[in-house]
Design a protein around this motif. Structure first.
Motif, PDB file in Angstrom:
ATOM      1  N   ASN A  64      39.155  23.231  50.942  1.00 46.05           N
ATOM      2  CA  ASN A  64      38.672  22.417  49.811  1.00 46.05           C
ATOM      3  C   ASN A  64      38.174  21.034  50.228  1.00 46.05           C
ATOM      4  N   LYS A  84      34.289  43.579  44.335  1.00 46.62           N
ATOM      5  CA  LYS A  84      35.302  42.519  44.375  1.00 46.62           C
ATOM      6  C   LYS A  84      36.726  43.070  44.278  1.00 46.62           C
ATOM      7  N   LYS A 114      45.006  34.805  43.103  1.00 47.57           N
ATOM      8  CA  LYS A 114      44.481  33.435  42.938  1.00 47.57           C
ATOM      9  C   LYS A 114      44.021  32.864  44.283  1.00 47.57           C
ATOM     10  N   GLU A 135      40.845  34.665  45.403  1.00 45.73           N
ATOM     11  CA  GLU A 135      39.665  34.265  44.617  1.00 45.73           C
ATOM     12  C   GLU A 135      39.196  32.865  44.995  1.00 45.73           C
ATOM     13  N   GLU A 136      40.135  31.981  45.323  1.00 49.08           N
ATOM     14  CA  GLU A 136      39.758  30.631  45.781  1.00 49.08           C
ATOM     15  C   GLU A 136      38.972  30.716  47.084  1.00 49.08           C
ATOM     16  N   MET A 158      37.256  33.326  48.142  1.00 46.68           N
ATOM     17  CA  MET A 158      35.970  33.944  47.826  1.00 46.68           C
ATOM     18  C   MET A 158      35.000  32.923  47.216  1.00 46.68           C
ATOM     19  N   ASP A 159      35.534  32.054  46.357  1.00 40.73           N
ATOM     20  CA  ASP A 159      34.686  31.045  45.696  1.00 40.73           C
ATOM     21  C   ASP A 159      34.106  30.044  46.685  1.00 40.73           C
ATOM     22  N   ASN A 160      34.762  29.919  47.858  1.00 40.47           N
ATOM     23  CA  ASN A 160      34.265  29.001  48.895  1.00 40.47           C
ATOM     24  C   ASN A 160      33.141  29.619  49.719  1.00 40.47           C
ATOM     25  N   GLN A 161      32.897  30.918  49.526  1.00 39.27           N
ATOM     26  CA  GLN A 161      31.862  31.603  50.317  1.00 39.27           C
ATOM     27  C   GLN A 161      30.616  31.827  49.460  1.00 39.27           C
ATOM     28  N   TRP A 162      29.485  31.983  50.147  1.00 42.83           N
ATOM     29  CA  TRP A 162      28.257  32.327  49.428  1.00 42.83           C
ATOM     30  C   TRP A 162      28.410  33.700  48.794  1.00 42.83           C
ATOM     31  N   SER A 163      27.711  33.923  47.694  1.00 45.86           N
ATOM     32  CA  SER A 163      27.758  35.230  47.020  1.00 45.86           C
ATOM     33  C   SER A 163      26.964  36.266  47.822  1.00 45.86           C
TER      34      SER A 163
END
Length: 197
Positions: free
Chosen positions: A74, A132, A148, A151-152, A154-159
């Motif tokens: 983060n 996913k 959780k 998912e955090e 995953m959210d830090n990586q490009w889609s």
């Protein structure tokens, strides 16, 4: 000799796909493993990491991965500092490794191939994807992580959507038998492309 980049989000099964290429006698270089090895063995990397993150970044001869992860998670600026230490060392290590290979092509597997621009140095790029829910299940099994936490990460990586625009080949890794067939097809396509050059 062609360089084929291989990447995918966490839990997509990059390592499984890399294993199928190995079965086809294609040499595979795994950048994340090389980075970990170099953090353990390179005194230059050790000095730079301690200069950035302090003495707590190492316990004896080995990096304290939990401590370093807590600093960069983060915090894009800190992560960028770490990557700027590790990536050039991995690149030099890969070049040395490449000189020892003699196959038609090699696989360069990296988690953030597109994010770092590393894909531009490859002749072809393969993106491994999976739904996913399947990725979450795999990571829960592998790391004992909570949904959780996963998912955090995953959210830090490009889609996958963003990465797929830069990929030459996509592998949907849900069923192993089907994945293996996809790898064999891509292998044939790369060999054909080599002959047409």
């Amino acid at each position: 000799m062609k360089i084929v980049g291989l990447t995918g989000g966490i839990g997509s099964g990059k390592t499984t796909v890399a294993g199928f290429f190995k079965e086809l006698n294609i040499p595979v270089y795994i950048a994340d493993e090389a980075g970990k090895r170099l953090m353990n063995t390179s005194s230059e990397i050790r000095k730079k990491i301690i200069a950035f993150f302090g003495e707590s970044a190492y316990r004896g001869d080995h990096p304290d991965r939990k401590f370093i992860a807590s600093k960069v998670f983060n915090d894009k600026e800190q992560l960028s500092k770490l990557n700027n230490i590790i990536h050039p060392a991995v690149e030099a290590d890969f070049k040395n490794w490449l000189e020892t290979q003699s196959s038609e092509y090699v696989i360069y597997e990296a988690a953030i191939l597109f994010e770092t621009g590393g894909y531009e140095k490859c002749d072809f790029n393969i993106l491994v994807t999976a739904p996913k829910e399947i990725r979450i299940q795999r990571l829960q099994k592998r790391d004992d992580s909570s949904v959780k936490e996963i998912e955090e990460r995953m959210d830090n990586q490009w889609s996958d959507e963003r990465k797929s625009q830069m990929a030459d080949f996509l592998i949907n890794n849900e069923e192993l038998a089907e994945t293996k067939l996809q790898v064999e097809h891509i292998h044939d396509e790369i060999l054909k492309a080599g002959k047409n050059c």
